[in-house]
Design an enzyme around this catalytic site. Structure first.
Site, PDB file in Angstrom:
ATOM      1  N   LEU A 160      31.793  49.642  40.518  1.00  0.00           N
ATOM      2  CA  LEU A 160      30.628  49.101  39.797  1.00  0.00           C
ATOM      3  C   LEU A 160      30.507  47.590  40.045  1.00  0.00           C
ATOM      4  CD1 LEU A 160      28.476  50.462  37.902  1.00  0.00           C
ATOM      5  CD2 LEU A 160      29.624  49.243  36.039  1.00  0.00           C
ATOM      6  N   GLY A 161      30.271  47.233  41.315  1.00  0.00           N
ATOM      7  CA  GLY A 161      29.977  45.850  41.667  1.00  0.00           C
ATOM      8  C   GLY A 161      28.474  45.639  41.648  1.00  0.00           C
ATOM      9  N   SER A 182      35.880  51.527  38.133  1.00  0.00           N
ATOM     10  CA  SER A 182      36.163  50.191  38.643  1.00  0.00           C
ATOM     11  C   SER A 182      37.610  49.909  38.330  1.00  0.00           C
ATOM     12  CB  SER A 182      35.265  49.148  37.972  1.00  0.00           C
ATOM     13  OG  SER A 182      34.084  48.959  38.707  1.00  0.00           O
ATOM     14  N   ARG A 183      38.125  48.765  38.801  1.00  0.00           N
ATOM     15  CA  ARG A 183      39.521  48.457  38.519  1.00  0.00           C
ATOM     16  C   ARG A 183      39.735  48.130  37.043  1.00  0.00           C
ATOM     17  NH1 ARG A 183      40.124  44.218  43.200  1.00  0.00           N
ATOM     18  NH2 ARG A 183      38.017  43.854  42.410  1.00  0.00           N
ATOM     19  N   ARG A 240      31.525  51.601  53.171  1.00  0.00           N
ATOM     20  CA  ARG A 240      32.057  51.521  54.526  1.00  0.00           C
ATOM     21  C   ARG A 240      32.594  52.897  54.882  1.00  0.00           C
ATOM     22  NH1 ARG A 240      29.516  47.526  55.299  1.00  0.00           N
ATOM     23  NH2 ARG A 240      30.271  45.429  55.720  1.00  0.00           N
ATOM     24  N   GLU A 269      31.460  53.805  63.897  1.00  0.00           N
ATOM     25  CA  GLU A 269      30.042  53.525  64.186  1.00  0.00           C
ATOM     26  C   GLU A 269      29.910  52.800  65.517  1.00  0.00           C
ATOM     27  OE1 GLU A 269      28.468  51.265  60.938  1.00  0.00           O
ATOM     28  OE2 GLU A 269      29.237  52.635  59.459  1.00  0.00           O
ATOM     29  N   HIS A 287      23.494  53.090  59.452  1.00  0.00           N
ATOM     30  CA  HIS A 287      23.960  51.865  58.779  1.00  0.00           C
ATOM     31  C   HIS A 287      22.792  50.885  58.605  1.00  0.00           C
ATOM     32  CE1 HIS A 287      27.609  49.016  58.034  1.00  0.00           C
ATOM     33  NE2 HIS A 287      26.599  48.739  57.231  1.00  0.00           N
TER      34      HIS A 287
HETATM   35  P1  NAP Z   1      30.848  43.613  45.032  1.00  0.00           P
HETATM   36  O1  NAP Z   1      29.871  43.189  44.008  1.00  0.00           O
HETATM   37  O2  NAP Z   1      31.954  42.664  45.400  1.00  0.00           O
HETATM   38  O3  NAP Z   1      31.475  45.008  44.540  1.00  0.00           O
HETATM   39  C1  NAP Z   1      32.560  45.539  45.206  1.00  0.00           C
HETATM   40  C2  NAP Z   1      33.152  46.701  44.451  1.00  0.00           C
HETATM   41  O4  NAP Z   1      34.372  47.048  45.138  1.00  0.00           O
HETATM   42  C3  NAP Z   1      33.518  46.385  43.010  1.00  0.00           C
HETATM   43  O5  NAP Z   1      33.276  47.503  42.218  1.00  0.00           O
HETATM   44  C4  NAP Z   1      35.003  46.102  43.098  1.00  0.00           C
HETATM   45  O6  NAP Z   1      35.783  46.545  42.032  1.00  0.00           O
HETATM   46  C5  NAP Z   1      35.445  47.004  44.213  1.00  0.00           C
HETATM   47  N1  NAP Z   1      36.679  46.487  44.822  1.00  0.00           N
HETATM   48  C6  NAP Z   1      36.874  45.285  45.400  1.00  0.00           C
HETATM   49  N2  NAP Z   1      38.130  45.176  45.829  1.00  0.00           N
HETATM   50  C7  NAP Z   1      38.743  46.338  45.493  1.00  0.00           C
HETATM   51  C8  NAP Z   1      40.064  46.844  45.653  1.00  0.00           C
HETATM   52  N3  NAP Z   1      41.017  46.113  46.249  1.00  0.00           N
HETATM   53  N4  NAP Z   1      40.335  48.087  45.196  1.00  0.00           N
HETATM   54  C9  NAP Z   1      39.388  48.825  44.583  1.00  0.00           C
HETATM   55  N5  NAP Z   1      38.114  48.394  44.398  1.00  0.00           N
HETATM   56  C10 NAP Z   1      37.809  47.176  44.844  1.00  0.00           C
HETATM   57  O7  NAP Z   1      30.149  43.955  46.399  1.00  0.00           O
HETATM   58  P2  NAP Z   1      28.665  44.509  46.633  1.00  0.00           P
HETATM   59  O8  NAP Z   1      27.752  43.372  46.881  1.00  0.00           O
HETATM   60  O9  NAP Z   1      28.346  45.494  45.573  1.00  0.00           O
HETATM   61  O10 NAP Z   1      28.892  45.266  48.034  1.00  0.00           O
HETATM   62  C11 NAP Z   1      29.768  46.378  48.093  1.00  0.00           C
HETATM   63  C12 NAP Z   1      29.981  46.821  49.518  1.00  0.00           C
HETATM   64  O11 NAP Z   1      28.810  47.481  49.999  1.00  0.00           O
HETATM   65  C13 NAP Z   1      30.205  45.714  50.542  1.00  0.00           C
HETATM   66  O12 NAP Z   1      31.515  45.220  50.529  1.00  0.00           O
HETATM   67  C14 NAP Z   1      29.858  46.411  51.842  1.00  0.00           C
HETATM   68  O13 NAP Z   1      31.012  47.022  52.388  1.00  0.00           O
HETATM   69  C15 NAP Z   1      28.877  47.477  51.420  1.00  0.00           C
HETATM   70  N6  NAP Z   1      27.538  47.201  51.947  1.00  0.00           N
HETATM   71  C16 NAP Z   1      26.946  48.122  52.762  1.00  0.00           C
HETATM   72  C17 NAP Z   1      25.684  47.890  53.268  1.00  0.00           C
HETATM   73  C18 NAP Z   1      25.000  48.907  54.135  1.00  0.00           C
HETATM   74  O14 NAP Z   1      24.187  48.534  54.965  1.00  0.00           O
HETATM   75  N7  NAP Z   1      25.261  50.185  53.954  1.00  0.00           N
HETATM   76  C19 NAP Z   1      25.028  46.697  52.986  1.00  0.00           C
HETATM   77  C20 NAP Z   1      25.648  45.784  52.145  1.00  0.00           C
HETATM   78  C21 NAP Z   1      26.909  46.049  51.625  1.00  0.00           C
HETATM   79  P3  NAP Z   1      35.743  46.019  40.539  1.00  0.00           P
HETATM   80  O15 NAP Z   1      34.475  46.632  39.998  1.00  0.00           O
HETATM   81  O16 NAP Z   1      36.968  46.598  39.963  1.00  0.00           O
HETATM   82  O17 NAP Z   1      35.706  44.530  40.598  1.00  0.00           O
END
Ligand code: NAP
Length: 321
Positions: A160-161, A182-183, A240, A269, A287
């Site tokens: 839940l980021g 979430s963590r 990812r 990919e 992607h």
């Molecule tokens: P974010 O706000 O940083 O959220 C990341 C989520 O991952 C949070 O829920 C966080 O957990 C969790 N997390 C981080 N480190 C972790 C760990 N070590 N173990 C377990 N959970 C962990 O990032 P966002 O902006 O939502 O983006 C999320 C991801 O989406 C990006 O990192 C990227 O890989 C992907 N993305 C994909 C596309 C696409 O084109 N498909 C585009 C943009 C991004 P907590 O809730 O516990 O803090």
């Protein structure tokens, strides 16, 4: 102002790595950036050109670690074009005194939109419906059958980021019951927290994966999570590819132990496992979560803002380390 060209022809303080939309490439070049398509082209630059680089406009998923950083001895900033920076070795950047920036927030809406769109497409069999019309089967009087309802179902958000929360808000508007992992537990409007991914998957009809990539989350969607989701469940991944155990996912889909999937990201990919193409119950995307004209322009603007701030000695708008 061309801030990137302090050292004469062929030497620029900014190096653009990767393939950019034409307008974004032009904007980087207007800043004085020299552009290379990939890491091989970067390695092919002469030593003087590499030594002049202070800021790298980074785009891509090829690993960028200590060996690559050492090619650019005066590098001070890696400005990533994207929020996910799992390709960049942050520990190596820290050790080399290199700052890393990314492009959060500006892409959140688009990625969440795509996740919900894939879930709707999957539940309502929209790809099959399109083919039914195009191929003339509808006109020929063939029935199409029934799909499944999305509104009101129980949906789990794995991570839940920023993006996870945006997906949850959209699905809450569909009257879905929102569960999340979430963590740690977070302030929410009554969404149900689960401290474990298997427990989350068991509690919901569908699961949307929005975790970060990288070693800490590799395989987080395990065979056990997929089994807990069950034969009516749908898995959506916009995070990812490596977050999901892809072999376990394919095995479950082929055996009918998972209802369906919507995938924007894959292990290798763009060479997607050909087993996916044979499956009717999956929606596959190249992607393209953040790939709208509006969002790509905003990401590129933020990347350039970070580069300009760094070169001018100002605080960076978005830093990772
Ligand atoms: P974010 O706000 O940083 O959220 C990341 C989520 O991952 C949070 O829920 C966080 O957990 C969790 N997390 C981080 N480190 C972790 C760990 N070590 N173990 C377990 N959970 C962990 O990032 P966002 O902006 O939502 O983006 C999320 C991801 O989406 C990006 O990192 C990227 O890989 C992907 N993305 C994909 C596309 C696409 O084109 N498909 C585009 C943009 C991004 P907590 O809730 O516990 O803090």
């Amino acid at each position: 102002m061309a801030r990137g060209v302090p050292g004469g022809a062929g030497v620029s303080a900014i190096l653009g790595l990767g393939r950019y939309p034409e307008a974004e490439r032009a904007a980087l070049e207007a800043l004085g950036a020299r552009m290379v398509a990939d890491l091989d082209a970067l390695r092919g630059l002469d030593a003087a050109a590499r030594a002049g680089v202070r800021a790298l406009a980074f785009r891509g998923h090829a690993p960028f670690g200590a060996a690559e950083m050492a090619l650019l001895p005066r590098l001070g900033l890696i400005a990533n074009y994207g929020v996910g920076y799992d390709a960049i070795d942050i520990a190596a950047a820290d050790a080399a005194g290199i700052r890393v920036s990314n492009t959060p927030d500006v892409l959140t809406d688009d990625v969440a939109d795509l996740a919900v769109g894939m879930l709707l497409m999957q539940q309502r069999r929209m790809l099959a419906g399109d083919a039914h019309v195009r191929t003339g089967r509808w006109a020929a009087g063939q029935g199409f059958g029934l799909s499944r309802k999305l509104s009101g179902r129980r949906v789990g958000i794995l991570g839940l980021g920023r993006i996870g929360r945006a997906v949850a808000e959209r699905l809450a508007a569909f009257n879905c019951e929102i569960h999340y992992f979430s963590r740690s537990e977070k302030p929410t409007p009554g969404w149900r927290y689960h401290a474990d991914a298997v427990e989350l998957a068991a509690a919901v009809d569908h699961l949307v994966v929005t975790l970060v990539g990288g070693p800490a989350t590799e395989g987080a969607v395990s065979a056990r999570v997929i089994a807990a989701l069950g034969s009516e469940g749908v898995l959506i991944n916009v995070s990812r590819g490596a977050v999901v155990d892809e072999d376990a996912l394919l095995d479950a889909l082929e055996a009918g132990r998972l209802g369906g999937a919507g995938l924007d990201v894959f292990w290798d990919e763009p060479r997607v496992n050909p087993r996916f193409a044979a499956l009717e119950q999956v929606v596959l995307q190249p992607h393209q979560g953040s790939a709208t004209r509006e969002t790509r322009a905003a990401m590129a603007r933020l990347q350039r803002d970070n580069i300009e701030a760094f070169l001018e000695g100002r605080p960076l708008p978005t830093t990772v380390n």
